[in-house]
Design a protein around this motif. Structure first.
Motif, PDB file in Angstrom:
ATOM      1  N   GLY A 109      41.433  39.702  39.160  1.00 14.29           N
ATOM      2  CA  GLY A 109      40.589  39.804  37.969  1.00 14.29           C
ATOM      3  C   GLY A 109      40.697  41.065  37.143  1.00 14.29           C
ATOM      4  N   ILE A 149      47.158  36.145  40.257  1.00 14.12           N
ATOM      5  CA  ILE A 149      46.467  37.040  39.338  1.00 14.12           C
ATOM      6  C   ILE A 149      45.125  37.427  39.956  1.00 14.12           C
ATOM      7  CG2 ILE A 149      45.438  37.232  37.028  1.00 14.12           C
ATOM      8  CD1 ILE A 149      47.313  34.913  36.183  1.00 14.12           C
ATOM      9  N   TYR A 179      43.755  30.660  42.660  1.00  7.99           N
ATOM     10  CA  TYR A 179      44.191  31.685  41.698  1.00  7.99           C
ATOM     11  C   TYR A 179      45.066  31.119  40.573  1.00  7.99           C
ATOM     12  CZ  TYR A 179      43.050  34.761  45.615  1.00  7.99           C
ATOM     13  OH  TYR A 179      42.407  35.419  46.630  1.00  7.99           O
ATOM     14  N   GLY A 180      45.225  31.950  39.546  1.00  3.37           N
ATOM     15  CA  GLY A 180      46.311  31.740  38.608  1.00  3.37           C
ATOM     16  C   GLY A 180      47.552  32.330  39.257  1.00  3.37           C
ATOM     17  N   GLU A 227      47.390  27.664  36.568  1.00  9.78           N
ATOM     18  CA  GLU A 227      46.046  27.902  37.081  1.00  9.78           C
ATOM     19  C   GLU A 227      45.796  27.051  38.331  1.00  9.78           C
ATOM     20  OE1 GLU A 227      43.983  30.160  36.491  1.00  9.78           O
ATOM     21  OE2 GLU A 227      42.028  29.460  37.153  1.00  9.78           O
ATOM     22  N   LYS A 228      45.465  27.713  39.419  1.00  8.22           N
ATOM     23  CA  LYS A 228      45.076  27.076  40.672  1.00  8.22           C
ATOM     24  C   LYS A 228      45.959  25.899  41.089  1.00  8.22           C
ATOM     25  CE  LYS A 228      40.511  28.958  40.323  1.00  8.22           C
ATOM     26  NZ  LYS A 228      39.781  29.101  39.085  1.00  8.22           N
ATOM     27  N   ASP A 243      36.049  40.667  41.657  1.00  7.71           N
ATOM     28  CA  ASP A 243      37.229  41.230  42.309  1.00  7.71           C
ATOM     29  C   ASP A 243      37.015  42.741  42.369  1.00  7.71           C
ATOM     30  OD1 ASP A 243      38.844  39.084  43.020  1.00  7.71           O
ATOM     31  OD2 ASP A 243      39.710  38.925  41.022  1.00  7.71           O
ATOM     32  N   THR A 267      44.551  31.575  31.853  1.00  3.11           N
ATOM     33  CA  THR A 267      45.925  31.421  32.356  1.00  3.11           C
ATOM     34  C   THR A 267      46.763  30.569  31.394  1.00  3.11           C
ATOM     35  OG1 THR A 267      45.037  31.548  34.595  1.00  3.11           O
ATOM     36  CG2 THR A 267      47.277  30.710  34.383  1.00  3.11           C
ATOM     37  N   LEU A 290      36.961  41.208  35.983  1.00  2.00           N
ATOM     38  CA  LEU A 290      36.087  40.241  36.658  1.00  2.00           C
ATOM     39  C   LEU A 290      35.467  41.001  37.816  1.00  2.00           C
ATOM     40  CD1 LEU A 290      38.420  37.088  36.700  1.00  2.00           C
ATOM     41  CD2 LEU A 290      36.964  37.976  34.865  1.00  2.00           C
TER      42      LEU A 290
HETATM   43  C1  G1P Z   1      39.799  33.380  37.706  1.00  2.00           C
HETATM   44  C2  G1P Z   1      41.087  32.975  36.986  1.00  2.00           C
HETATM   45  C3  G1P Z   1      42.258  32.950  37.960  1.00  2.00           C
HETATM   46  C4  G1P Z   1      42.366  34.283  38.682  1.00  2.00           C
HETATM   47  C5  G1P Z   1      41.026  34.623  39.348  1.00  2.00           C
HETATM   48  C6  G1P Z   1      41.051  36.014  39.947  1.00  2.00           C
HETATM   49  O1  G1P Z   1      39.439  32.337  38.574  1.00  2.00           O
HETATM   50  O2  G1P Z   1      40.903  31.720  36.358  1.00  2.00           O
HETATM   51  O3  G1P Z   1      43.455  32.683  37.254  1.00  2.00           O
HETATM   52  O4  G1P Z   1      43.412  34.231  39.623  1.00  2.00           O
HETATM   53  O5  G1P Z   1      39.948  34.584  38.405  1.00  2.00           O
HETATM   54  O6  G1P Z   1      39.887  36.271  40.670  1.00  2.00           O
HETATM   55  P1  G1P Z   1      37.961  32.252  39.256  1.00  2.00           P
HETATM   56  O7  G1P Z   1      38.011  33.132  40.454  1.00  2.00           O
HETATM   57  O8  G1P Z   1      37.000  32.712  38.214  1.00  2.00           O
HETATM   58  O9  G1P Z   1      37.788  30.797  39.613  1.00  2.00           O
END
Ligand code: G1P
Length: 281
Positions: free
Chosen positions: A212, A210, A171-172, A197-198, A133, A238, A130
Motif C-alpha cells: 500500500g 503491490i 494483492y495487485g 488485481e488479485k 500496510d 491496479t 494505505l
Molecule cells: C489494495 C490494492 C491491491 C494491493 C493492496 C496492498 O487491496 O487493490 O492491489 O496489493 O491494497 O495492501 P486491498 O488490500 O485494499 O484489498
C-alpha cells in the motif's frame, strides 16, 4: 514536474475483518501499541518531505479529524503533569503538516477512493498510503525511498514485495523488465508492463505484489475516470495503472524494510509484537 508535496490516505473502508472493534472506530484508528495506524502513515509521509495530508474518509470517521487536531480540554487537564509528554509526538505531527478531508460517499473501490481525492490533490504528483500496510525500515521510510525514485524517473512508482504465489489473490501483482540502475540493488527496480488485481496463483504474472504505497502522477485521474469496474465490481487502481504501464510510465520498487498487513488480525498481532519488542530493545 512538480515536487511532491501531498499524500493521499484512502480511509473510507469499513474494516469488516476487525468487527466488532471497527463498529464505531475507524480501522485506521486501531492502535499498534499506543499509536493509531494512520498516525504511522502520516509520520512516514512527513519524513518523506510531504506537507499536506489529504484524507478520504467516509461516514463514521470523525475521530480521524479529532485525532489530528488539538484537544484543548485534554491539554488543559494534563498541562504541567508527567503525562504531558504523551502528547508530544502527536503535537509535532500536527505542527509539521496540514490536513484536508473529503468524503467518499459510495464505496466503489480503491481507484474510486483515489479519484474522490482529486479535489484535494489537484494537478500535481502525490503519494498514496494505505495505512493498514504498516512499514518499518532501518534507514529511510518506504515513502522516502520512493520519492527518491520518483525524482529520478518522473513517473508512477509502486512499492512491491515478493510473496508466496498462493497469496496472489490478496494483492495487485506486477511483472516487467528489470531496470539496470547502479544506485539500486540488482532487480530492485522494474519497468512494469503487466499488472493484475488479485489474480489466481496460476494467472499471477510474477510473485511481486503491490503493497500500500504508491506515487502517482496527476494524469492518473483522467485514466481513473475511464476505468471500468474490475475485480469485485470495484474501480481498481491496479487497472488504471496498467494503462500507464502500457506506455512505460510505471516503475515498481522492491523496497528495503518490513511490512505488516494490519488489515488482517494475524498481521496486526505480528506488528504489535514486533513494535513492542523494538521498544524493549
Ligand atoms: C489494495 C490494492 C491491491 C494491493 C493492496 C496492498 O487491496 O487493490 O492491489 O496489493 O491494497 O495492501 P486491498 O488490500 O485494499 O484489498
Amino acid at each position: 514536474m512538480n515536487k511532491l508535496k501531498k499524500c493521499l490516505f484512502p480511509a473510507a473502508g469499513y474494516g469488516t475483518r476487525f468487527l466488532p472493534a471497527t463498529k464505531a472506530i475507524p480501522k485506521e484508528m486501531l492502535p499498534v501499541l499506543t499509536k493509531p495506524l494512520l498516525q504511522y502513515g502520516v509520520e512516514e509521509a512527513i519524513e518523506a518531505g510531504l506537507e499536506t495530508m489529504a484524507i478520504v474518509t467516509g461516514r463514521g470517521k470523525r475521530s480521524i479529524e479529532d485525532h489530528f487536531d488539538i484537544s484543548y480540554e485534554l491539554e488543559h487537564q494534563i498541562k504541567g503533569t508527567s503525562k504531558e509528554n504523551y502528547l508530544t509526538e502527536i503535537r509535532s505531527v500536527i505542527n509539521a503538516c496540514t490536513f484536508s478531508y473529503t468524503r467518499q460517499v459510495e464505496m466503489k473501490g480503491l481507484g474510486h477512493a483515489i479519484l474522490t481525492g482529486e479535489t484535494l490533490i489537484g494537478n500535481e504528483p502525490f503519494g498514496v498510503v494505505l495505512a493498514d500496510d504498516l512499514c518499518d525500515c532501518e534507514r529511510e521510510g518506504v515513502l522516502t525511498q520512493m520519492v527518491n525514485i520518483y525524482e529520478k524517473y518522473k513517473c508512477c512508482v509502486v512499492a512491491v514485495e515478493e510473496i508466496p504465489k498462493e497469496e496472489s489473490k490478496k494483492y495487485g501483482v506486477i511483472s516487467g523488465d528489470v531496470i539496470k540502475d547502479e544506485s539500486y540493488k540488482a532487480g530492485a527496480l522494474v519497468r512494469v508492463n503487466d499488472m493484475v488485481e488479485k489474480p489466481e496463483p496460476q494467472d499471477a504474472p510474477s510473485n511481486l505484489a503491490i503493497i500500500g504505497r504508491y506515487i502517482l502522477t496527476p494524469d492518473i485521474f483522467e485514466v481513473l475516470r475511464d476505468t471500468q469496474p474490475g475485480k469485485g465490481g470495484e474501480i481498481q487502481i491496479t487497472d488504471a495503472l496498467l494503462e500507464m504501464a502500457k506506455i512505460g510510465k510505471v516503475v515498481a520498487y522492491k523496497f528495503d524494510g518490513k511490512r505488516f498487513d494490519c488489515g488482517s488480525v494475524d498481521g496486526f498481532v505480528e506488528a504489535t509484537n514486533y513494535f513492542y519488542e523494538k521498544i524493549q530493545a
